[in-house]
Write a protein that holds these residues in place. Structure first.
Motif, PDB file in Angstrom:
ATOM      1  N   UNK A 136       0.852  -1.194   0.000  1.00 30.10           N
ATOM      2  CA  UNK A 136       0.000   0.000   0.000  1.00 30.10           C
ATOM      3  C   UNK A 136       0.885   1.240   0.000  1.00 30.10           C
ATOM      4  N   UNK A 137       0.451   2.259  -0.715  1.00 30.38           N
ATOM      5  CA  UNK A 137       1.138   3.554  -0.718  1.00 30.38           C
ATOM      6  C   UNK A 137       0.094   4.661  -0.642  1.00 30.38           C
ATOM      7  N   UNK A 138       0.460   5.753   0.000  1.00 29.42           N
ATOM      8  CA  UNK A 138      -0.403   6.922   0.002  1.00 29.42           C
ATOM      9  C   UNK A 138       0.451   8.158  -0.195  1.00 29.42           C
ATOM     10  N   UNK A 139       0.033   9.005  -1.121  1.00 27.69           N
ATOM     11  CA  UNK A 139       0.626  10.325  -1.307  1.00 27.69           C
ATOM     12  C   UNK A 139      -0.446  11.333  -0.916  1.00 27.69           C
ATOM     13  N   UNK A 140      -0.125  12.196   0.049  1.00 26.79           N
ATOM     14  CA  UNK A 140      -1.115  13.142   0.557  1.00 26.79           C
ATOM     15  C   UNK A 140      -0.535  14.545   0.565  1.00 26.79           C
ATOM     16  N   UNK A 141      -1.380  15.510   0.274  1.00 22.66           N
ATOM     17  CA  UNK A 141      -0.982  16.922   0.251  1.00 22.66           C
ATOM     18  C   UNK A 141      -2.031  17.706   1.029  1.00 22.66           C
ATOM     19  N   UNK A 142      -1.683  18.090   2.256  1.00 27.00           N
ATOM     20  CA  UNK A 142      -2.608  18.845   3.086  1.00 27.00           C
ATOM     21  C   UNK A 142      -2.643  20.311   2.655  1.00 27.00           C
ATOM     22  N   UNK A 143      -3.748  20.969   2.923  1.00 31.21           N
ATOM     23  CA  UNK A 143      -3.897  22.382   2.603  1.00 31.21           C
ATOM     24  C   UNK A 143      -2.770  23.182   3.246  1.00 31.21           C
TER      25      UNK A 143
END
Length: 563
Positions: A192-199
């Motif tokens: 599993x991978x997650x790329x996240x970009x918060x405000x």
């Protein structure tokens, strides 16, 4: 003020004492430079009136000694001298003096200079006090930053991004990163991978990183479906984040065989499917709103399933890449990125970084930058031995029948979501919900939109036609009468267990003959061709009004069938 008067003539000291005491100052006296240094060290006066030519120690040396004893504290020294030589006066200022007044001096000018230097001293003390406060505050911030960094590193200690088939780059524009890139191995050896970009960026944006990472690792360890993971993270962030803060994200699952990918993407720039020459073969459009942008009841868990050939790959990035701006105000942009991706040869994320650095030419990036490149190749992951939830010994067969009449169809609910919810949390479905959701979406949309409403997919070949397609869909659905869809789900025990899926519509049916033969671009995205690869059996009968599929609830390595 406390003022030290230094002069070897008593008459001069007396004159100055009378003048200064009339102005309300406290006066201390010294006969020479040596005594002046001793008196100053004892009482730390606020200002010094210093003669130059004196016995024992002259005014220059005394001024230097007093200044050295002060450290960062500012105490003005005004030289009162009969010397008029410009070089001598310059030496007085170089030796630590702040001002001078030639004898005989004008009393008004002397008082004015004392007041001016008193204001300067007050300002220096205020600045010194502020500097001390800032220094204390900086020490606190440094300490808290060190603690926060330790907490972040501890929270991310299980991060797994060192696999040989992965390339990644993470560059925060400040101490704390508003982007997040995580990897974890699932219970079946899948990844599993997650790329996240918060405000935003910096610490406020990074606040969500710790809880998201904890949730991600826990969900990955359980081996949940990508759609379930996205749904759970959305629910969690809706409760955690303020209403003005969102999390654009791509959640990816790669099967243990390395060639099957399940992707949920919301709010990030479009990713890319790269062929074995590392050129763009297709895009991975962001299908959804960012996490925490929609309430749980509004959330869409729909995923896309991709099957890649050996040495093909996926490339994801955050908007810090394309929105990076150089000193001339130009953005790096998608066109530059795509031109680079279309260059043949080996692909290295480091090459993108170099091209981006060259474009910026020293200009600091104003946003966090994150990139991820995932190659399609078998995974070399360690798998924990666990009880097999697919064994026939733990699976009890059941059957579910649903009848949707015209009134039910006109409500236009997400039937695929409803069916997934009906499957519940049985372990046998844990790693299959995304695939089953894809099958349900395909069968239901074909039955409703083509079989009952009679819509033509060719309409969607153009942008205007796409709009026209959904306008016709809404109109025909609103006037729908005497129509129905029957759904049958049947769980069959076995080794492996399987679920049999039947959809039957009352319309003209779905014309299976219009499906094009498999070609290069058919190997990614949704569609009946993808469903055919995912199932052991796929049959359209009764003029296309009935579809039957048998989906094996087997391990990830056996999930896809040969094309």
């Amino acid at each position: 003020m406390n003022i030290l008067v230094v002069d070897d003539f008593e008459a001069n000291r007396c004159l100055l004492r009378c003048l200064l005491e009339e102005e309300g100052h406290n006066v201390f006296e010294a006969e020479d430079g040596k005594e002046a240094v001793e008196v100053f060290k004892r009482y730390q006066q606020d200002l010094v009136l210093m003669d130059v030519m004196m016995p024992v120690m002259n005014g220059y040396d005394a001024a230097i000694a007093i200044k050295q004893s002060l450290g960062e504290t500012h105490v003005p020294i005004i030289f009162l001298t009969a010397v008029t030589d410009e070089e001598a006066l310059a030496e007085a200022l170089r030796g630590g003096g702040d001002d001078f007044l030639t004898k005989p001096f004008n009393e008004d000018i002397l008082i004015a200079k004392i007041k001016a230097h008193s204001r300067i001293k007050d300002l220096n003390e205020e600045i010194s006090s502020k500097n001390q406060e800032l220094s204390t505050f900086k020490n606190i911030i440094d300490s808290e930053t060190e603690i926060a960094e330790h907490v972040f590193l501890t929270a991310l200690k299980n991060n797994y991004l060192d696999a040989p088939h992965l390339q990644n780059y993470v560059s925060p524009c400040s101490t704390f990163n508003g982007d997040l890139l995580l990897g974890a191995v699932g219970p079946s050896g899948n990844m599993y991978m997650i790329m996240a970009d918060f405000t935003g960026h910096g610490l406020p944006a990074a606040i969500g990183a710790i809880p998201v990472s904890q949730q991600f690792f826990a969900l990955a360890k359980r081996g949940v479906a990508v759609g379930d993971m996205a749904e759970e993270l959305n629910r969690y962030l809706c409760n955690l984040l303020p209403s003005t803060m969102f999390c654009a994200a791509a959640i990816i699952e790669q099967s243990v065989t390395g060639h099957e990918f399940t992707v949920w993407s919301g709010g990030l720039p479009s990713g890319y499917v790269l062929n074995d020459n590392n050129q763009i073969r297709g895009q991975i459009q962001s299908q959804h709103m960012p996490l925490a942008a929609l309430e749980p009841y509004e959330f869409d868990r729909q995923v896309e399933v991709f099957r890649l050939r050996p040495n093909e790959s996926l490339f994801f990035y955050t908007d810090g890449v394309t929105e990076a701006m150089n000193s001339e105000g130009d953005m790096f942009g998608e066109e530059r990125l795509e031109d680079m991706l279309n260059e043949t040869g080996d692909f290295y994320v480091s090459d993108v970084v170099k091209r981006l650095d060259s474009f910026l030419a020293g200009t600091k990036a104003e946003d966090d930058i994150t990139m991820l490149h995932v190659k399609a190749q078998p995974l070399e992951t360690e798998v924990e031995e666990q009880p097999d939830p697919h064994s026939s010994e733990v699976v009890v067969g059941w059957e579910l029948n649903l009848h949707l009449d015209a009134e039910a169809l006109k409500k236009d609910i997400s039937m695929a979501d409803q069916l997934i919810d009906m499957l519940g949390d049985q372990d046998v479905f844990m790693n299959h919900k995304d695939y089953l959701h894809t099958i349900f979406v395909e069968f239901y949309s074909n039955a409703l939109e083509h079989g009952i409403l009679g819509l033509q997919s060719s309409l969607k070949d153009t942008e205007d036609g796409y709009i026209e397609y959904y306008m016709q869909r809404a109109q025909r659905l609103a006037t729908l009468e005497d129509a129905s869809i029957d759904i049958n789900l049947r769980l069959v025990p076995g080794d492996p267990a399987s679920i049999e899926i039947t959809f039957k519509d009352s319309g003209e049916g779905f014309d299976i003959t219009k499906i094009k033969p498999s070609c290069e671009d058919d190997s990614y995205g949704r569609g009946i061709l993808l469903v055919r690869r995912m199932t052991d059996v796929l049959e359209y009968t009764e003029g296309g009004t009935k579809v039957f599929a048998k989906y094996p609830l087997c391990s990830a390595s056996q999930r896809f069938q040969a094309a």
